[in-house]
Write an enzyme that holds these catalytic residues in place. Structure first.
Site, PDB file in Angstrom:
ATOM      1  N   GLY A 239     -10.016  -1.068  -6.595  1.00 46.81           N
ATOM      2  CA  GLY A 239      -9.728  -1.458  -5.254  1.00 46.81           C
ATOM      3  C   GLY A 239      -8.203  -1.952  -4.707  1.00 46.81           C
ATOM      4  N   PRO A 276      -9.309   1.849 -10.940  1.00 50.18           N
ATOM      5  CA  PRO A 276      -8.589   2.111  -9.811  1.00 50.18           C
ATOM      6  C   PRO A 276      -8.717   3.588  -9.545  1.00 50.18           C
ATOM      7  CG  PRO A 276      -6.915   2.025 -11.706  1.00 50.18           C
ATOM      8  CD  PRO A 276      -8.290   1.618 -12.355  1.00 50.18           C
ATOM      9  N   GLY A 277      -8.628   3.916  -8.195  1.00 51.01           N
ATOM     10  CA  GLY A 277      -8.802   5.315  -7.607  1.00 51.01           C
ATOM     11  C   GLY A 277      -7.652   5.539  -6.716  1.00 51.01           C
ATOM     12  N   ARG A 278      -7.730   4.858  -5.565  1.00 49.14           N
ATOM     13  CA  ARG A 278      -6.725   4.943  -4.462  1.00 49.14           C
ATOM     14  C   ARG A 278      -5.274   4.736  -4.900  1.00 49.14           C
ATOM     15  NH1 ARG A 278      -8.136   4.170   0.953  1.00 49.14           N
ATOM     16  NH2 ARG A 278     -10.112   3.164   0.284  1.00 49.14           N
ATOM     17  N   ARG A 314     -10.272  10.189   7.018  1.00 42.68           N
ATOM     18  CA  ARG A 314     -10.248   8.717   7.078  1.00 42.68           C
ATOM     19  C   ARG A 314      -9.897   8.199   8.410  1.00 42.68           C
ATOM     20  NH1 ARG A 314      -6.761   6.382   4.862  1.00 42.68           N
ATOM     21  NH2 ARG A 314      -7.885   4.709   4.160  1.00 42.68           N
ATOM     22  N   CYS A 346     -14.372  20.146  17.794  1.00 39.82           N
ATOM     23  CA  CYS A 346     -14.780  20.115  19.001  1.00 39.82           C
ATOM     24  C   CYS A 346     -15.459  18.586  19.420  1.00 39.82           C
ATOM     25  CB  CYS A 346     -15.676  21.180  19.417  1.00 39.82           C
ATOM     26  SG  CYS A 346     -15.068  22.821  19.413  1.00 39.82           S
ATOM     27  N   GLU A 347     -14.753  17.637  19.013  1.00 43.61           N
ATOM     28  CA  GLU A 347     -15.245  16.089  19.393  1.00 43.61           C
ATOM     29  C   GLU A 347     -13.921  15.203  19.356  1.00 43.61           C
ATOM     30  OE1 GLU A 347     -16.756  13.394  16.191  1.00 43.61           O
ATOM     31  OE2 GLU A 347     -17.628  15.355  15.452  1.00 43.61           O
ATOM     32  N   TYR A 375      -9.346  10.111  -1.416  1.00 42.39           N
ATOM     33  CA  TYR A 375     -10.405  10.059  -0.135  1.00 42.39           C
ATOM     34  C   TYR A 375     -10.022  11.104   0.876  1.00 42.39           C
ATOM     35  CZ  TYR A 375     -11.522   5.944  -2.923  1.00 42.39           C
ATOM     36  OH  TYR A 375     -11.887   5.381  -4.088  1.00 42.39           O
TER      37      TYR A 375
HETATM   38  C1  LIG Z   1     -14.693   3.341  -5.239  1.00 45.10           C
HETATM   39  C2  LIG Z   1     -14.760   2.451  -6.431  1.00 45.10           C
HETATM   40  C3  LIG Z   1     -13.846   2.518  -7.340  1.00 45.10           C
HETATM   41  C4  LIG Z   1     -12.231   2.742  -6.645  1.00 45.10           C
HETATM   42  O1  LIG Z   1     -11.801   2.012  -5.666  1.00 45.10           O
HETATM   43  P1  LIG Z   1     -10.439   2.107  -5.095  1.00 45.10           P
HETATM   44  O2  LIG Z   1     -10.135   1.505  -3.994  1.00 45.10           O
HETATM   45  O3  LIG Z   1     -10.082   3.614  -4.825  1.00 45.10           O
HETATM   46  O4  LIG Z   1      -9.436   1.867  -6.332  1.00 45.10           O
HETATM   47  C5  LIG Z   1     -13.790   1.669  -8.452  1.00 45.10           C
HETATM   48  N1  LIG Z   1     -15.197   1.436  -8.750  1.00 45.10           N
HETATM   49  C6  LIG Z   1     -16.212   1.522  -8.379  1.00 45.10           C
HETATM   50  C7  LIG Z   1     -17.453   1.243  -8.601  1.00 45.10           C
HETATM   51  C8  LIG Z   1     -16.063   2.384  -6.859  1.00 45.10           C
HETATM   52  O5  LIG Z   1     -17.196   2.383  -6.138  1.00 45.10           O
END
Ligand SMILES: *Cc1c(COP(=O)(O)O)cnc(C)c1O
Length: 421
Positions: A239, A276-278, A314, A346-347, A375
């Protein structure tokens, strides 16, 4: 920091000029930088040095197998949220004992897949899910290691669609009910309680919500231990936000986040997991598009790109900001003017930016959306029968297409028309 810089007036991905990629694969396309992925992963590793830990990359941010394989090669575990992601992680060579299974609606088939293929832990989100997992594991003669995802009722102060830690959100079990649910878990066959999980949302730009949530998890750890549970792993979720708009104040750094984790749970003698992803993938990717037309509207000019909301949703979905820059560096001091930057779909939702100040742009020019590595491609669709766009990975001066653009035949031939139509 990323590795997309102007060199000799042309934007590069590491050492590869973007116009060269455009010439090879056509526009629009996504391009990712290995050096940036590595750098971001290492920021988390360094932030948690000294703690027993595993950084489990949240694959849903960008699940291309080349990206996963690169991160796994650096030592990352994976956080998956579906059977498909689990299989993708396995296909990219990630061992089961480094894969965490999250998600609010795991099916029995997905549980079976992960139990037989190997899994680090399930993050369980409800009592019915716990019962189902117990049944599936028992029927296979296996034991499922679990944490329970708790909902700490904390406001993550982020976009409502990606906030997950308030009591009205569908995620986790209310933290006040956790002792009951852990007692139930401990009584079920095929279940082994190993820890606690929490994830309060995405794109957090402030550490305070993390602190509030982690303090509650700390208190719960101590309480559950007095009730006889062996809480030895804390999954603290993902997150941490990224700076989408360079002119804004930057979100907290991974080092500050790591210091907070150390401060709140560092003395508990637990293994810490983060997801972490984002922050790992976001600034490691660009979306590159061509300008098709510049159209004069009523009191505004529209920049019509060959990329659209189906390629990067997004802005349409979250009102998100992406910095959009010309690939050929504008001369210093060149006059800026406002454009509405849109795609061909088309929106009217197919709008990337309104009244965005840009140097004068002409048809045929390339533009790059920054911070599009997370994302972006994973949320794309073929709306308007627009083919999924290619993904390219760059490392130093090497580039490879890591997902090719499908042909129109491939897209159209996926449909079948019954004889009775
Ligand atoms: C989406 C998600 C993440 C990653 O969140 P980021 O904002 O991309 O770091 C981690 N854990 C869970 C359970 C998620 O659903």
């Amino acid at each position: 920091m990323d590795h997309f810089l102007y060199k000799d007036g042309v934007l590069h991905a590491e050492d590869v000029p973007l116009p060269q990629i455009a010439a090879e694969v056509g526009t629009p396309f996504y391009v990712y930088s290995c050096a940036t992925l590595t750098r971001h992963f290492h920021l988390f590793e360094e932030a948690l040095t000294g703690l027993d830990h595993l950084v489990c990359y949240a694959m849903k941010a960008n699940s291309n197998q080349a990206v996963i394989a690169h991160l796994a090669g650096l030592g990352a575990g994976m956080d998956v949220v579906s059977g498909g992601e689990y299989l993708r992680a396995k296909a990219a060579g990630v061992p089961g004992e480094r894969i965490v299974f999250s998600g609010v609606g795991k099916t029995r088939d997905e549980m079976r897949m992960a139990l037989t293929g190997g899994i680090r832990q399930f993050n369980v989100e409800s009592e019915p899910e716990l019962t189902a997992l117990s049944e599936v594991a028992s029927s296979l003669g296996l034991t499922a290691p679990i944490t329970v995802r708790v909902n700490p009722d904390v406001d993550a102060r982020t976009h409502e669609k990606i906030a997950t830690g308030k009591s009205e959100n569908k995620f986790g079990i209310p933290i006040a009910r956790a002792p009951e649910v852990y007692a139930m878990a401990a009584s079920l066959p095929g279940i082994e309680v190993i820890g606690i999980d929490v994830h309060i949302g995405s794109q957090l730009t402030d550490l305070e919500p993390f602190r509030l949530a982690y303090e509650k998890v700390r208190d719960l750890t101590l309480r559950l231990r007095t009730e006889g549970h062996d809480i030895r792993r804390l999954d603290l979720g993902g997150g941490l936000g990224i700076p989408y708009e360079r002119s804004n104040t930057a979100p907290p750094l991974p080092t500050e986040y790591g210091a907070l984790i150390r401060e709140v749970v560092g003395d508990l003698g637990v293994e810490v997991e983060i997801e972490p992803g984002r922050l790992i993938a976001g600034n490691a990717g660009l979306l590159v598009a061509s300008v098709l037309y510049v159209k004069e509207g009523e009191g505004r000019d529209f920049l019509i790109l060959d990329a659209a909301m189906n390629d990067l949703i997004r802005p349409a979905m979250y009102g998100a900001w992406h910095d959009i820059v010309p690939v050929v560096e504008p001369a210093p001091g060149l006059e800026q003017r406002p454009y509405d930057i849109v795609g061909p779909v088309c929106e009217s939702g197919d709008t990337f930016a309104k009244q965005r100040q840009m140097p004068t742009i002409s048809p045929g020019n390339l533009v790059a959306f920054r911070s599009a590595g997370a994302y972006g491609a994973v949320m794309s669709s073929e709306y308007n029968t627009r083919p999924l766009i290619p993904e390219v990975l760059v490392k130093d001066d090497q580039m490879a297409v890591i997902r090719a653009r499908p042909t129109f035949d491939e897209i159209i031939n996926r449909d079948t028309v019954p004889a009775w139509v």
